[in-house]
Design a protein around this motif. Sequence first.
Motif, PDB file in Angstrom:
ATOM      1  N   LYS A 344     -18.212 -21.589  32.432  1.00  0.00           N
ATOM      2  CA  LYS A 344     -18.924 -20.315  32.586  1.00  0.00           C
ATOM      3  C   LYS A 344     -20.306 -20.596  33.168  1.00  0.00           C
ATOM      4  N   ILE A 345     -20.631 -19.859  34.233  1.00  0.00           N
ATOM      5  CA  ILE A 345     -21.927 -19.999  34.887  1.00  0.00           C
ATOM      6  C   ILE A 345     -22.768 -18.784  34.517  1.00  0.00           C
ATOM      7  N   THR A 346     -23.894 -19.027  33.886  1.00  0.00           N
ATOM      8  CA  THR A 346     -24.780 -17.952  33.454  1.00  0.00           C
ATOM      9  C   THR A 346     -26.210 -18.287  33.846  1.00  0.00           C
ATOM     10  N   ALA A 347     -27.133 -17.436  33.408  1.00  0.00           N
ATOM     11  CA  ALA A 347     -28.530 -17.595  33.803  1.00  0.00           C
ATOM     12  C   ALA A 347     -29.326 -18.283  32.714  1.00  0.00           C
ATOM     13  N   GLY A 348     -30.141 -19.246  33.121  1.00  0.00           N
ATOM     14  CA  GLY A 348     -31.107 -19.822  32.207  1.00  0.00           C
ATOM     15  C   GLY A 348     -32.357 -18.968  32.157  1.00  0.00           C
ATOM     16  N   ALA A 349     -33.188 -19.221  31.184  1.00  0.00           N
ATOM     17  CA  ALA A 349     -34.398 -18.418  31.015  1.00  0.00           C
ATOM     18  C   ALA A 349     -35.321 -18.522  32.213  1.00  0.00           C
ATOM     19  N   ASP A 350     -35.278 -19.677  32.910  1.00  0.00           N
ATOM     20  CA  ASP A 350     -36.162 -19.860  34.057  1.00  0.00           C
ATOM     21  C   ASP A 350     -35.484 -19.526  35.370  1.00  0.00           C
ATOM     22  N   GLY A 351     -34.280 -18.961  35.296  1.00  0.00           N
ATOM     23  CA  GLY A 351     -33.569 -18.581  36.507  1.00  0.00           C
ATOM     24  C   GLY A 351     -32.800 -19.701  37.164  1.00  0.00           C
ATOM     25  N   ALA A 352     -32.774 -20.896  36.555  1.00  0.00           N
ATOM     26  CA  ALA A 352     -32.023 -22.016  37.119  1.00  0.00           C
ATOM     27  C   ALA A 352     -30.568 -21.948  36.654  1.00  0.00           C
ATOM     28  N   PRO A 353     -29.659 -22.535  37.396  1.00  0.00           N
ATOM     29  CA  PRO A 353     -28.227 -22.436  37.053  1.00  0.00           C
ATOM     30  C   PRO A 353     -27.882 -23.157  35.754  1.00  0.00           C
ATOM     31  N   THR A 354     -27.036 -22.534  34.960  1.00  0.00           N
ATOM     32  CA  THR A 354     -26.526 -23.117  33.722  1.00  0.00           C
ATOM     33  C   THR A 354     -25.011 -23.072  33.741  1.00  0.00           C
ATOM     34  N   VAL A 355     -24.376 -24.199  33.464  1.00  0.00           N
ATOM     35  CA  VAL A 355     -22.921 -24.294  33.435  1.00  0.00           C
ATOM     36  C   VAL A 355     -22.502 -24.780  32.065  1.00  0.00           C
ATOM     37  N   SER A 356     -21.589 -24.082  31.424  1.00  0.00           N
ATOM     38  CA  SER A 356     -21.113 -24.496  30.105  1.00  0.00           C
ATOM     39  C   SER A 356     -19.594 -24.484  30.079  1.00  0.00           C
ATOM     40  N   LEU A 357     -19.029 -25.421  29.345  1.00  0.00           N
ATOM     41  CA  LEU A 357     -17.587 -25.521  29.184  1.00  0.00           C
ATOM     42  C   LEU A 357     -17.160 -24.617  28.028  1.00  0.00           C
ATOM     43  N   VAL A 358     -16.319 -23.639  28.323  1.00  0.00           N
ATOM     44  CA  VAL A 358     -15.898 -22.700  27.284  1.00  0.00           C
ATOM     45  C   VAL A 358     -14.452 -22.909  26.852  1.00  0.00           C
ATOM     46  N   ALA A 359     -13.639 -23.525  27.698  1.00  0.00           N
ATOM     47  CA  ALA A 359     -12.245 -23.798  27.339  1.00  0.00           C
ATOM     48  C   ALA A 359     -11.833 -25.095  28.020  1.00  0.00           C
ATOM     49  N   THR A 360     -11.097 -25.918  27.319  1.00  0.00           N
ATOM     50  CA  THR A 360     -10.749 -27.231  27.853  1.00  0.00           C
ATOM     51  C   THR A 360      -9.253 -27.460  27.824  1.00  0.00           C
ATOM     52  N   THR A 361      -8.757 -28.143  28.836  1.00  0.00           N
ATOM     53  CA  THR A 361      -7.352 -28.568  28.845  1.00  0.00           C
ATOM     54  C   THR A 361      -7.167 -29.875  28.095  1.00  0.00           C
ATOM     55  N   GLY A 362      -8.275 -30.538  27.774  1.00  0.00           N
ATOM     56  CA  GLY A 362      -8.195 -31.838  27.149  1.00  0.00           C
ATOM     57  C   GLY A 362      -7.959 -32.965  28.123  1.00  0.00           C
ATOM     58  N   GLU A 363      -8.003 -32.674  29.427  1.00  0.00           N
ATOM     59  CA  GLU A 363      -7.735 -33.673  30.453  1.00  0.00           C
ATOM     60  C   GLU A 363      -9.033 -34.077  31.140  1.00  0.00           C
ATOM     61  N   PRO A 364      -9.122 -35.313  31.581  1.00  0.00           N
ATOM     62  CA  PRO A 364     -10.312 -35.744  32.322  1.00  0.00           C
ATOM     63  C   PRO A 364     -10.225 -35.309  33.775  1.00  0.00           C
ATOM     64  N   THR A 365     -11.374 -35.182  34.402  1.00  0.00           N
ATOM     65  CA  THR A 365     -11.413 -34.914  35.842  1.00  0.00           C
ATOM     66  C   THR A 365     -11.294 -36.212  36.619  1.00  0.00           C
ATOM     67  N   HIS A 366     -11.931 -37.260  36.137  1.00  0.00           N
ATOM     68  CA  HIS A 366     -11.804 -38.544  36.824  1.00  0.00           C
ATOM     69  C   HIS A 366     -10.395 -39.086  36.652  1.00  0.00           C
ATOM     70  N   VAL A 367     -10.000 -39.950  37.557  1.00  0.00           N
ATOM     71  CA  VAL A 367      -8.664 -40.532  37.509  1.00  0.00           C
ATOM     72  C   VAL A 367      -8.536 -41.417  36.266  1.00  0.00           C
ATOM     73  N   VAL A 368      -7.442 -41.252  35.565  1.00  0.00           N
ATOM     74  CA  VAL A 368      -7.170 -42.064  34.383  1.00  0.00           C
ATOM     75  C   VAL A 368      -5.849 -42.805  34.587  1.00  0.00           C
ATOM     76  N   ILE A 369      -5.866 -44.088  34.319  1.00  0.00           N
ATOM     77  CA  ILE A 369      -4.643 -44.884  34.319  1.00  0.00           C
ATOM     78  C   ILE A 369      -4.103 -44.883  32.898  1.00  0.00           C
TER      79      ILE A 369
END
Length: 732
Positions: A344-369
């Motif tokens: 979820k992308i929302t507004a910070g108090a200073d107007g800078a971008p804020t990104v928060s994880l609200v739901a997870t698949t439990g999987e990594p984004t980086h490659v995993v062996i």
Amino acid sequence: MPHARSTRRRLLAAATTVLAVTLGAGTLTSLPASAADTATGGTASRTDATNAAAPIPFPKDARLTEAGLTGFLSRTQGTSDQRWTHFADGSSQGLGWWNHLRSSRTTDYLVSDEQRLVTLKNLSTDATLKIRVGLEADGIMYAGSAGHAAFTRSAKGTDLRMHRLDTEGGTVNVTGLPADATSIYVTPGTPEDALVTFTDGTAKKWGLLDLATGTVDEIHDRTAGSAGGDIAVSEKHVAWTEGDDTGLPMVFLLDRATDKVQVIPIDTAWTSDLQIGLVGGWVVYGEAGGISHGDVSPLYALTAYDPATGAKVKLLDHLTSSAAAPDGLYVRGGSVAQGEGLYKITAGADGAPTVSLVATTGEPTHVVIGANDIPATVDLDQNGGKASFTWAVSRTSVEVDITLRHVRTGLTREFVRSHPYTPSVTVDWNGQIGPDFTSAYNGDYTWQMTARPLNGIGPATSASGTFKVVRKAAPHDYDDNGSPDMLSRDASGTLWRSDTYFHEDIGQLDTRSRTSVSTGWNGHTLIEAAGNLGGAAHADIVGRDTAGVLWLYLGNGDGTFATRYKVGSAWNYNKIAAGSDLNGDGKADLVATDSTGAMWLHKGTGDWRAPFESRVKISTGWNGYNQITATGDIAGGTAGDLVARDPSGVLWLYLGNGDGTFAGRVQIGSGWGEYTHLVGIGDGNRDGRADLVAVGPKGQYFYQGTGNWRAPLGGRQLASLPHVGDAGNHVV
């Protein structure tokens, strides 16, 4: 000018929100999109988000389709049904095929269009409005939904109607559209404005529909090329893309107050699904689906751009889908820092971008062996000397390097797999190692696997492990690599070792190289491959000198031999055949014939200090042969066999009884008088049966063991054994 796309989720959000990137639990670190972006001087403030709620589950292999104030809709890949999930507790339920989640500033609505019935349901009150639609010429057609309303139009006319619950405004006729508008469709813009696309004569246009009054205004023509692009609306701006499916994508931003348009600078790269959104004064864009692509693109990252300052901020490493809600922008994507899920992308108090994880698949984004099926011990006596290894990988858009390394010699075998079609990588190892593809040595091995994302999303990942290669000791394997070696002494007394291999493509026994073992072997009247006499894991040889002394040369397992050790004297036999287990006790034995034709059995003890028991006479009449060769089991019996050639060139088989004696002879061939040496080399072609090599002035030949005592040898095949058959050579 722009138009809406019903087949793609759009990055839309309210103008009252501003982007921010924060660092902390449930957030991402701000990164510049490129070196050029850093030069703009754009920075992002960071706020503490350690009190953010723990992420709820997001369905694996699913895309985000809609997002609202209280939950979201998703669709699993390969299915048509959707799933509704609550933000509050992660609980979910399955829904049918055609559903849309729409939102006002305070309430979520579920709109469904099934079986000619459009249903608008307030998810807070459960109040429901049902609208009949049909395909008849004079009927009404579903025309989309936005905010708290569903829309219908007549099948032929332009009378667009807005349907709301009676308590929320009821049904009104939409005004402001041209009289001959056709192909009308409504999609969300902001909670207050819907986006209307339509055709006016031959011109394709869009406008904004006030959801409070039902009035359409701010009508614009679509620009050339925008028909295939994405579009986003906020209270102050409209943004759209052009150039999908080209290498020259463009993003435009319209100021609704002034009608002025500016071009948003983005990286030039081929794109098929460039998605955009508006959050406050920021433009958010990214190429959806980059996680599965096999190339690198700067557009795969979800990026926020501030038109006022030119600053760029990387929000996520990739995205697959997105949707907007009144309280923020939701993106199904991933970051190396936090993995895959719904952000979820929302507004910070200073107007800078804020990104928060609200739901997870439990999987990594980086490659995993992941897990592998490599056993601790690999028996290369099985499966024709081959083995298959499989590793799980978390993505298919990778290039995988795998290295097998023999610890003692340092020899390696490397494999490269690019873009596997399944989330696993399999290597079919033919049991060869090193630059010359030598048969793999027994002993300890390491493996290392490195997976590099072809799309540049995330770093390379490595994993490693160990295994051991084992085989049973073979009488002609002196370098411990499972393939038979042939020994030949030349006229100067140099002993040479030739490592053989079977060329499967042409069905021929070949040698990879010839290596000098040592010199001074002219003092021996006989040299014989003896199998494992010393009790170690490697094959040995025996040699008799001119004084009748028998010497044991223990194999070192690297193709060389230890200093000789005296094991007997008065070994004045005229023929010796060694290397086979003749009595079934697992130890190599030796038979020898004397001048009277008697055959004597020397049972192996397995102790190099005294490798033979006292001899036992087992038969007579052997002075009628000029060659006797221990072949191992070539006839499918329980013990080692012998072949003997008489002066007329007839070859006879003596089947081992398993107690150190032999059955009566059986003729198995004629015309064998052309050969100077018959060598029972063991399993030369890795089919699990013992074979025979014949060497003569005209060449070398390979006879494959069949395991059938009636015809124990197949037809001869030309062998390529350089120098083995040279004049003056003694071949073992």
